[in-house]
Each structure stands twice: as structure tokens, then as C-alpha cells.
Design an enzyme around this catalytic site. Structure first.
Site, PDB file in Angstrom:
ATOM      1  N   ARG A  50       0.835  -1.214   0.000  1.00  0.00           N
ATOM      2  CA  ARG A  50       0.000   0.000   0.000  1.00  0.00           C
ATOM      3  C   ARG A  50       0.866   1.259   0.000  1.00  0.00           C
ATOM      4  O   ARG A  50       0.549   2.241  -0.675  1.00  0.00           O
ATOM      5  CB  ARG A  50      -0.955  -0.011   1.199  1.00  0.00           C
ATOM      6  CG  ARG A  50      -1.973   1.124   1.144  1.00  0.00           C
ATOM      7  CD  ARG A  50      -3.057   0.982   2.186  1.00  0.00           C
ATOM      8  NE  ARG A  50      -2.547   1.165   3.533  1.00  0.00           N
ATOM      9  CZ  ARG A  50      -3.281   1.058   4.641  1.00  0.00           C
ATOM     10  NH1 ARG A  50      -4.565   0.743   4.553  1.00  0.00           N
ATOM     11  NH2 ARG A  50      -2.747   1.229   5.828  1.00  0.00           N
ATOM     12  N   LYS A 146      -2.494   7.114   1.023  1.00  0.00           N
ATOM     13  CA  LYS A 146      -2.271   7.414   2.437  1.00  0.00           C
ATOM     14  C   LYS A 146      -1.168   8.472   2.519  1.00  0.00           C
ATOM     15  O   LYS A 146      -0.003   8.169   2.780  1.00  0.00           O
ATOM     16  CB  LYS A 146      -1.894   6.132   3.181  1.00  0.00           C
ATOM     17  CG  LYS A 146      -2.136   6.213   4.664  1.00  0.00           C
ATOM     18  CD  LYS A 146      -2.160   4.833   5.281  1.00  0.00           C
ATOM     19  CE  LYS A 146      -2.087   4.861   6.781  1.00  0.00           C
ATOM     20  NZ  LYS A 146      -3.114   5.652   7.436  1.00  0.00           N
TER      21      LYS A 146
HETATM   22  N1  PXG Z   1      -9.177   5.215   6.887  1.00  0.00           N
HETATM   23  C1  PXG Z   1      -8.265   6.183   7.110  1.00  0.00           C
HETATM   24  C2  PXG Z   1      -8.524   7.549   6.598  1.00  0.00           C
HETATM   25  C3  PXG Z   1      -7.107   5.892   7.831  1.00  0.00           C
HETATM   26  O1  PXG Z   1      -6.210   6.856   8.044  1.00  0.00           O
HETATM   27  C4  PXG Z   1      -7.871   3.602   8.060  1.00  0.00           C
HETATM   28  C5  PXG Z   1      -8.998   3.966   7.328  1.00  0.00           C
HETATM   29  C6  PXG Z   1      -7.717   2.193   8.483  1.00  0.00           C
HETATM   30  O2  PXG Z   1      -6.711   1.533   7.721  1.00  0.00           O
HETATM   31  P1  PXG Z   1      -5.875   0.312   8.311  1.00  0.00           P
HETATM   32  O3  PXG Z   1      -5.024  -0.138   7.195  1.00  0.00           O
HETATM   33  O4  PXG Z   1      -5.079   0.875   9.456  1.00  0.00           O
HETATM   34  O5  PXG Z   1      -6.847  -0.721   8.755  1.00  0.00           O
HETATM   35  C7  PXG Z   1      -6.901   4.589   8.345  1.00  0.00           C
HETATM   36  C8  PXG Z   1      -5.723   4.250   9.184  1.00  0.00           C
HETATM   37  C9  PXG Z   1      -4.960   6.793  14.152  1.00  0.00           C
HETATM   38  C10 PXG Z   1      -4.392   6.759  12.764  1.00  0.00           C
HETATM   39  O6  PXG Z   1      -4.322   7.384  15.040  1.00  0.00           O
HETATM   40  C11 PXG Z   1      -4.940   5.973  11.739  1.00  0.00           C
HETATM   41  C12 PXG Z   1      -4.354   5.989  10.472  1.00  0.00           C
HETATM   42  C13 PXG Z   1      -3.284   6.802  10.285  1.00  0.00           C
HETATM   43  C14 PXG Z   1      -2.772   7.558  11.280  1.00  0.00           C
HETATM   44  C15 PXG Z   1      -3.297   7.542  12.537  1.00  0.00           C
HETATM   45  O7  PXG Z   1      -6.020   6.218  14.386  1.00  0.00           O
HETATM   46  N2  PXG Z   1      -4.753   5.274   9.355  1.00  0.00           N
END
Ligand code: PXG
Length: 287
Positions: A50, A146
Site C-alpha cells: 500500500r 495514504k
Molecule cells: N481510513 C483512514 C482515513 C485511515 O487513516 C484507516 C482507514 C484504516 O486503515 P488500516 O489499514 O489501518 O486498517 C486509516 C488508518 C490513528 C491513525 O491514530 C490511523 C491511520 C493513520 C494515522 C493515525 O487512528 N490510518
């Protein structure tokens, strides 16, 4: 704690980036948040894939192979002797001049931080509001990338803070529910599980994909389709997924109580199974 920074491990206090780095000046860069469970880096390969997809999408060429990048992550966990940790892997456009043109940035900055895992939020279910901030449309800045631009999510989180709740859900510009500030959204209605599709304004969460796989293996029907606020309000169960959050039940949305404020049976079952597989699926750090 030691931090990987551009090919070296340095003490946390020495891990510094130039004020001319475009990651800082413009949010020009990409990142991953990754978990380590009991010495296993959860779905490391998927996170690396990713990261490289995000980088490709913004035409940022990472000067390491995927295999080398995997080793960076493994080594960062290893040198800090961690078994349960949260990892932040970041690639920025690098140092340039004050103009936004990335052609002036010849060397991407790469860093990787691993820290002991912080306690989980909201095991007992969280309260959520709908934010007035819309998720960026796919033709503006696709949330599938991301990137280091998280202001959109931060503004929504500020609204949640002001409302005194745990999290905010964002709608797309058509008014459909797409995701939380850093998590994906699921609902359960009459035994069927539903979540927005990857072609909508969402980041395709690695936790999301894992939970879909688990649910289908357990025999549930999982539908990937647009979700309205009304559907969420009248759902039997709602939960969110994300690397930081893991799988967290939602018990209230905009004042509407879900499942009488209790954690639903489907959510419990999926969470139990997620807690089992998270220690297995991924890259082992220690022999
Ligand atoms: N949507 C967004 C916008 C994200 O940033 C997810 C979904 C979930 O993706 P994963 O691959 O982690 O299952 C994210 C995750 C936090 C945090 O503090 C979360 C993310 C990035 C930075 C901080 O909760 N990304």
C-alpha cells in the site's frame, strides 16, 4: 528508542528532519501505521504494497526495493527489542526549496519509528458524531492515497472533541457515509454486514480487508455498497476498524443509540476472531 532515518539508526532525540523537507512544508509524502503483535508484524507485506501504491500514485519514487523496506521495518522493531508495538513508516518528497515544485527534491526522506503499543481506546463501545467536514472526493485527492495530508481528518476529529465524543464519521460530497478520521466503518443489519466499497472515498484499510475475510470465512454475507446515515442510525450493530483502533464497537451515532448501547453478537464474534488471527498473519521478527 532508536529511529531509522535515511539509512541509519539514531536516538529518538537525534531523529530530525530539515525544515526544507516537503513532507513538512507541503504534506508531500506517504506513510503507513503498522502494528506488531507478540513479535509478528501484522500484514507487513500488505502495508508495504500500500505504501508503494500511495507513492506511485503521487509519482514519488522510493529509492529502496520493497524487500529492503520490509527489512527497515523489521530492524526498527528488532533494535528496540519490541514485541508489541506501533510502527510509523514515512516517506517524504525530501528536501527542496520553498517552492512547491517537487522537481527540486532529489532525495526522498525515509524514517521508521516503533514504540511500545499504547492502550486501546473504547473496548466498551464509542460515541460518534457525523462531521460537517466531507471526505475528499476521489477526483480531488483520493483518500486511497495514504498521504501526509490529514487535515481533513484532523478537522473532523476537532469536531468530535468539541462535541465530547470519541470519533467523527465523514460523509462524501454526495452525503453517503464513507469513513472515520482514521478508520473504516461497518454496519450489521439482519445478520448481513455492510461497508462502503473501495471505489468510494475511503482508504482501503488493511484491518477492513482482514475483517471482511474473517466474516466471509465465518459464513456471513458481506456487502460492499454505499451506506446512508439512516442505515447507520437503524443498524443492529456498528463498528469501526483500523490499525490503531483495531475493531471497536460504536454504541451511539448523533444521539441515536445502537443496540441499546450494548456490543452486538456479530461484533463480538468478529473481534474474537480478529484477536486470534492478528498474532499469526504477518512477518515474524524474532526466531
Ligand atoms: N481510513 C483512514 C482515513 C485511515 O487513516 C484507516 C482507514 C484504516 O486503515 P488500516 O489499514 O489501518 O486498517 C486509516 C488508518 C490513528 C491513525 O491514530 C490511523 C491511520 C493513520 C494515522 C493515525 O487512528 N490510518
Amino acid at each position: 528508542m532508536k529511529v531509522y532515518l535515511n539509512g541509519k539508526f539514531v536516538e529518538k532525540e537525534e531523529a530530525k528532519i530539515s525544515v526544507y523537507d516537503h513532507g513538512l512544508l507541503y504534506g508531500d509524502g506517504v506513510f503507513e501505521g503498522i502494528r506488531v503483535y507478540d513479535g509478528v508484524i501484522f500484514k507487513l507485506k500488505e502495508h508495504i504494497d500500500r505504501l508503494y501504491d500511495s507513492a506511485k500514485s503521487i509519482l514519488l519514487e522510493i529509492p529502496l526495493s520493497k524487500e529492503e523496506m520490509e527489512e527497515v521495518v523489521v530492524e526498527t522493531v528488532r533494535v528496540n527489542k519490541l514485541r508489541d508495538a506501533y510502527i510509523r513508516l514515512v516517506v517524504t518528497r525530501g528536501i527542496g526549496d520553498l517552492g512547491l515544485d517537487p522537481q527540486k527534491c532529489s532525495n526522498p526522506s525515509i524514517f521508521c519509528i516503533a514504540e511500545p503499543m499504547s492502550p486501546l481506546l473504547g473496548e466498551s463501545g464509542i460515541r460518534v458524531i457525523t462531521s460537517s467536514i466531507r471526505r475528499l472526493p476521489v477526483d480531488v485527492l483520493n483518500p486511497a492515497v495514504k498521504s501526509l495530508n490529514y487535515l481533513n481528518s484532523i478537522l473532523a476529529k476537532i469536531q468530535a472533541n468539541y462535541a465530547g465524543v470519541d470519533e467523527a464519521f465523514l460523509l462524501d460530497t454526495e452525503g453517503y457515509v464513507v469513513e472515520g478520521t482514521g478508520d473504516n466503518i461497518f454496519l450489521v443489519k439482519k445478520g448481513v454486514i455492510k461497508t462502503p466499497p473501495v471505489s468510494s472515498s475511503i482508504l482501503r484499510g488493511i484491518t477492513r480487508d482482514t475483517v471482511i475475510d474473517i466474516a466471509r470465512d465465518l459464513g456471513y454475507e458481506v456487502v460492499e455498497d454505499r451506506i446512508t446515515l439512516h442505515e447507520l442510525y437503524v443498524a443492529d450493530e456498528v463498528f469501526i476498524t483500523g490499525t490503531a483502533a483495531e475493531l471497536v464497537p460504536v454504541v451511539e451515532i448523533d444521539g441515536r443509540v445502537i443496540n441499546e448501547g450494548k456490543i452486538g453478537e456479530v461484533t463480538k464474534r468478529l473481534k474474537r476472531e480478529f484477536d486470534r488471527v492478528k498474532r499469526i498473519l504477518g512477518r515474524r521478527v524474532y526466531d
